[in-house]
Design a protein around this motif. Sequence first.
Motif, short mmCIF file in Angstrom:
data_model
loop_
_atom_site.label_atom_id
_atom_site.label_comp_id
_atom_site.label_asym_id
_atom_site.label_seq_id
_atom_site.Cartn_x
_atom_site.Cartn_y
_atom_site.Cartn_z
N HIS A 65 0.84 -1.21 0.00
CA HIS A 65 0.00 0.00 0.00
C HIS A 65 0.87 1.25 0.00
O HIS A 65 1.93 1.27 0.63
N ASP A 98 6.53 1.82 6.83
CA ASP A 98 5.20 1.24 6.53
C ASP A 98 4.56 1.98 5.37
O ASP A 98 3.77 2.88 5.59
N MET A 99 4.79 1.62 4.11
CA MET A 99 5.75 0.67 3.62
C MET A 99 6.30 1.07 2.27
O MET A 99 6.48 0.29 1.39
N GLU A 127 -5.21 0.92 2.78
CA GLU A 127 -4.89 -0.15 3.73
C GLU A 127 -4.97 0.38 5.15
O GLU A 127 -5.44 -0.28 6.04
N GLU A 128 -4.50 1.61 5.32
CA GLU A 128 -4.43 2.17 6.68
C GLU A 128 -5.78 2.69 7.16
O GLU A 128 -5.96 2.93 8.34
N GLU A 156 4.83 -5.46 4.19
CA GLU A 156 4.60 -4.78 5.49
C GLU A 156 5.84 -4.93 6.37
O GLU A 156 6.55 -5.93 6.27
ZN LIG Z 1 1.28 -1.08 6.37
#
Ligand SMILES: [Zn+2]
Length: 380
Positions: A65, A98-99, A127-128, A156
């Motif tokens: 992501h 991240d990431m 994603e977050e 990740e």
């Molecule tokens: Zn992540």
Amino acid sequence: MDPIKLSQDLIRCPSITPHNAGALEIVEKHLTSLGFTCERLDFEGIANLYAQKGAGRPRLCFGGHTDVVPVGAENLWTASPFQGTIKDEKLWGRGAADMKCAIAAFLSALADLKTEAPLSLLITGDEEGEALHGTQRLLPLLAERNLIPDLCLIGEPTALKEVGDTLKIGRRGSITGQLTCFGKQGHIAYPQNTDNPIPRLLACLQDLYAYPFDEGTEMFEPTRFEATSIDVGNLATNIIPQKVEARFGIRLNTLQKAEDLCEVLKSLCQKTAGKHDLHLTIHGDAYLTEDKEKIHLVQKAIEKVTGALPAISTTGGTTDGRFISAYCPVIECGLLEKTMHQVDEHVSLKDIHQLKEIYLSILHDFLPDSSTSGRENLTD
Ligand SMILES: [Zn+2]
């Protein structure tokens, strides 16, 4: 392709979920130059990218992501979080661990790899956040087109002390909730005329803490309940409040199904909370990759670079692995976890280069007929 320069370019995009801020365009540009066919699959304003090259099997997919969590108190950062500053042999910025740097390391590995073998990348911008319009929505589309990979490698952060020391082959699931207990407001000196909801809420939380969900498994910690806040918002010292609210989270292992667990929570609250409202949100079940052969292949590929076999673990927060694992085996391997989501998130330049070598070794061992261009073959 310099993974450091590429990492900096990505960090300079302030791609706080749900914003893309140009991040996926950078990834797309590099993949196109490497001969990948790129497809943007955006949903509800969320940017997603699917890229592929080669046909047949086995297909390896890199999952990742480009969105990042908010910076928090920006005045506490030593270097501006979206500047991509290099200082003390480290790269500083939101998304470094991240990431974004892992994506840069993987793209850079691809540039050094000579193969006609099938490869794909699934990079999401969601994603977050709620993770509703990213990976979860792309997978059925890939399944329809028979493009589900044989292994998904997710970038990740997974390392504890050194890059390559730990792989994640599963993650716990997650439920969050909000419990509101209602009573009757009144004067503290006349409690007989009131109904204080606070003792009921506390008793209920104690029951939830004490409940023996399970004892964990060989690969997972026990399922755990944790309260994150209790709020009354009562400014007076002589009023019994009308309501009190608690927020909580549960991290669950593979012995539990999130839906069943919600029923357990409902019945526990029913017992002690009195008049109440309970809101539960399921963020996903736990997942565990049990394909020992593929896990071992990845472990051995990493050992060739680091000299040590990585440990396997299932700790940490949820990732998109929870969605992908319903379709194919998932293994997560990335940079150090230590500074992720923190103020002054950073990674060492050495680690980015090391992760690139690790990815190259995994690609090399997983894909038939691949070789490394412009240098000695790593795995001979
Ligand atoms: Zn992540």
